[in-house]
Design a protein around this motif. Structure first.
Motif, PDB file in Angstrom:
ATOM      1  N   GLY A   1     -21.312  13.450  13.289  1.00 30.66           N
ATOM      2  CA  GLY A   1     -22.446  12.628  13.710  1.00 30.66           C
ATOM      3  C   GLY A   1     -22.308  11.145  13.447  1.00 30.66           C
ATOM      4  O   GLY A   1     -23.223  10.376  13.761  1.00 30.66           O
ATOM      5  N   ALA A   2     -21.174  10.700  12.866  1.00 29.08           N
ATOM      6  CA  ALA A   2     -20.992   9.282  12.554  1.00 29.08           C
ATOM      7  C   ALA A   2     -19.673   8.786  13.147  1.00 29.08           C
ATOM      8  O   ALA A   2     -18.681   9.522  13.183  1.00 29.08           O
ATOM      9  N   TRP A   3     -19.636   7.534  13.598  1.00 29.47           N
ATOM     10  CA  TRP A   3     -18.424   6.960  14.161  1.00 29.47           C
ATOM     11  C   TRP A   3     -17.443   6.597  13.059  1.00 29.47           C
ATOM     12  O   TRP A   3     -17.835   6.140  11.984  1.00 29.47           O
ATOM     13  N   ALA A   4     -16.149   6.791  13.334  1.00 29.68           N
ATOM     14  CA  ALA A   4     -15.090   6.400  12.400  1.00 29.68           C
ATOM     15  C   ALA A   4     -13.884   5.939  13.208  1.00 29.68           C
ATOM     16  O   ALA A   4     -13.604   6.459  14.294  1.00 29.68           O
ATOM     17  N   ILE A   5     -13.167   4.953  12.700  1.00 26.54           N
ATOM     18  CA  ILE A   5     -11.968   4.447  13.371  1.00 26.54           C
ATOM     19  C   ILE A   5     -10.800   5.362  13.036  1.00 26.54           C
ATOM     20  O   ILE A   5     -10.479   5.574  11.863  1.00 26.54           O
ATOM     21  N   THR A   6     -10.168   5.904  14.065  1.00 24.20           N
ATOM     22  CA  THR A   6      -9.025   6.799  13.866  1.00 24.20           C
ATOM     23  C   THR A   6      -7.689   6.119  14.189  1.00 24.20           C
ATOM     24  O   THR A   6      -6.636   6.595  13.775  1.00 24.20           O
ATOM     25  N   HIS A   7      -7.757   5.017  14.943  1.00 21.72           N
ATOM     26  CA  HIS A   7      -6.528   4.269  15.242  1.00 21.72           C
ATOM     27  C   HIS A   7      -6.894   2.806  15.445  1.00 21.72           C
ATOM     28  O   HIS A   7      -7.931   2.492  16.039  1.00 21.72           O
ATOM     29  N   GLU A   8      -6.038   1.931  14.921  1.00 17.81           N
ATOM     30  CA  GLU A   8      -6.249   0.488  15.084  1.00 17.81           C
ATOM     31  C   GLU A   8      -4.909  -0.175  15.328  1.00 17.81           C
ATOM     32  O   GLU A   8      -3.901   0.208  14.728  1.00 17.81           O
ATOM     33  N   HIS A   9      -4.916  -1.173  16.223  1.00 17.14           N
ATOM     34  CA  HIS A   9      -3.672  -1.861  16.574  1.00 17.14           C
ATOM     35  C   HIS A   9      -3.925  -3.364  16.572  1.00 17.14           C
ATOM     36  O   HIS A   9      -4.760  -3.859  17.324  1.00 17.14           O
ATOM     37  N   ILE A  10      -3.203  -4.076  15.713  1.00 17.35           N
ATOM     38  CA  ILE A  10      -3.265  -5.533  15.635  1.00 17.35           C
ATOM     39  C   ILE A  10      -1.949  -6.095  16.158  1.00 17.35           C
ATOM     40  O   ILE A  10      -0.873  -5.590  15.807  1.00 17.35           O
ATOM     41  N   SER A  11      -2.016  -7.143  16.979  1.00 14.12           N
ATOM     42  CA  SER A  11      -0.760  -7.700  17.495  1.00 14.12           C
ATOM     43  C   SER A  11      -0.886  -9.204  17.715  1.00 14.12           C
ATOM     44  O   SER A  11      -1.983  -9.740  17.880  1.00 14.12           O
ATOM     45  N   ILE A  12       0.264  -9.861  17.699  1.00 18.91           N
ATOM     46  CA  ILE A  12       0.395 -11.285  18.007  1.00 18.91           C
ATOM     47  C   ILE A  12       1.529 -11.404  19.020  1.00 18.91           C
ATOM     48  O   ILE A  12       2.587 -10.785  18.846  1.00 18.91           O
ATOM     49  N   PRO A  13       1.386 -12.204  20.078  1.00 24.22           N
ATOM     50  CA  PRO A  13       2.459 -12.315  21.074  1.00 24.22           C
ATOM     51  C   PRO A  13       3.711 -12.972  20.503  1.00 24.22           C
ATOM     52  O   PRO A  13       3.653 -13.693  19.496  1.00 24.22           O
ATOM     53  N   ILE A  14       4.843 -12.716  21.155  1.00 25.80           N
ATOM     54  CA  ILE A  14       6.080 -13.418  20.816  1.00 25.80           C
ATOM     55  C   ILE A  14       6.576 -14.159  22.054  1.00 25.80           C
ATOM     56  O   ILE A  14       6.217 -13.832  23.189  1.00 25.80           O
ATOM     57  N   ASN A  15       7.384 -15.171  21.814  1.00 20.38           N
ATOM     58  CA  ASN A  15       8.037 -15.904  22.893  1.00 20.38           C
ATOM     59  C   ASN A  15       9.350 -15.181  23.203  1.00 20.38           C
ATOM     60  O   ASN A  15      10.252 -15.159  22.360  1.00 20.38           O
ATOM     61  N   PRO A  16       9.503 -14.570  24.383  1.00 24.51           N
ATOM     62  CA  PRO A  16      10.723 -13.799  24.668  1.00 24.51           C
ATOM     63  C   PRO A  16      11.976 -14.658  24.740  1.00 24.51           C
ATOM     64  O   PRO A  16      13.090 -14.139  24.662  1.00 24.51           O
ATOM     65  N   ALA A  17      11.824 -15.979  24.868  1.00 24.97           N
ATOM     66  CA  ALA A  17      12.993 -16.848  24.961  1.00 24.97           C
ATOM     67  C   ALA A  17      13.698 -16.989  23.615  1.00 24.97           C
ATOM     68  O   ALA A  17      14.920 -17.123  23.556  1.00 24.97           O
ATOM     69  N   ASN A  18      12.936 -16.968  22.524  1.00 20.65           N
ATOM     70  CA  ASN A  18      13.556 -17.147  21.209  1.00 20.65           C
ATOM     71  C   ASN A  18      13.094 -16.115  20.183  1.00 20.65           C
ATOM     72  O   ASN A  18      13.489 -16.169  19.030  1.00 20.65           O
ATOM     73  N   PHE A  19      12.235 -15.191  20.616  1.00 22.61           N
ATOM     74  CA  PHE A  19      11.715 -14.111  19.765  1.00 22.61           C
ATOM     75  C   PHE A  19      10.932 -14.635  18.561  1.00 22.61           C
ATOM     76  O   PHE A  19      10.805 -13.949  17.560  1.00 22.61           O
ATOM     77  N   GLN A  20      10.412 -15.828  18.679  1.00 25.48           N
ATOM     78  CA  GLN A  20       9.532 -16.347  17.648  1.00 25.48           C
ATOM     79  C   GLN A  20       8.084 -15.986  17.989  1.00 25.48           C
ATOM     80  O   GLN A  20       7.721 -15.833  19.158  1.00 25.48           O
TER      81      GLN A  20
END
Length: 223
Positions: A163-182
């Motif tokens: 009867g209560a909501w719970a987080i079962t999966h979470e995904h955090i991300s930051i983009p990278i520059n494919p030219a230099n992988f920074q």
């Protein structure tokens, strides 16, 4: 007495009878959809709006716990078997104990509370499951006195458990520059890929310039 009054099968249905029959038919259809798991296919604005409002309030309370670094309160929003993908190594954190340690690591990187803003929150719900995606502006004074506001992306998956909501999966991300992988740090929420981001060196230089009041060229020489 007319035969139509004696034989019910020969009576013509009146408007109230027709209306009542339609209501019964709709109720039977809804009950059937609940039984077969197809209830979501029938629009039900009240139910969906209620679930969305619950999840929106749920996520706001979770953000408040993150800002104040209240680890016990924060973990109460997660399922014991949480699977967590962060922007830092390793590839994933599994179950509550690992996720808790990772949150404590994050908290320890800040002096004082964490400035966390949520933007562009989108929520989709079904009867017992939901997912949401959003952008966060993560800011605050870090160890060493440097302030580095960072835009990150987040997706959470939720289930209604007991009867209560719970987080079962979470995904955090930051983009990278494919030219230099920074790592590519967005300068603002809707910054374009070309010219709209900075490397970690540019981000630190900008912070130092703001903190020390130095001109752009002086900070670039320091970096």
């Amino acid at each position: 007495m007319p035969e139509a009054l004696l034989d019910p099968s020969r009576r013509r249905p009146t408007a109230p009878h027709i209306f009542a029959g339609r209501i019964v038919g709709l109720l039977e259809a809804q009950v059937g959809c609940r039984a077969t798991g197809l209830w979501q296919a029938i629009p039900n604005g009240d139910t969906m709006t209620s679930d969305e409002s619950q999840i929106r309030a749920f996520l706001e309370r979770r953000t408040a716990a993150q800002r104040s670094k209240d680890i016990d309160l924060l973990m109460s929003f997660y399922s014991p078997d949480i699977s967590y993908y962060d922007a830092v190594a390793p590839l994933r954190f599994t179950r509550a104990a690992e996720v808790r340690r990772n949150f404590l690591r994050w908290f320890d990187g800040y002096v004082g509370p964490i400035g966390l803003e949520t933007h562009d929150l989108t929520i989709v719900t079904t009867e017992d499951a939901a997912f949401a995606n959003m952008l966060h502006l993560d800011s605050g004074k870090r160890r060493g006195g440097i302030e580095l506001p960072i835009w990150v992306r987040e997706t959470v998956c939720l289930r209604r458990l007991a009867g209560a909501w719970a987080i079962t999966h979470e995904h955090i991300s930051i983009p990278i520059n494919p030219a230099n992988f920074q790592i590519w740090f967005a300068s603002e929420k809707d910054a374009p890929a070309r010219g709209g981001g900075r490397s970690i060196f540019g981000l630190v230089a900008s912070s130092l310039r703001t903190r020390l009041g130095l001109r752009r060229g002086a900070v670039e020489k320091l970096a």
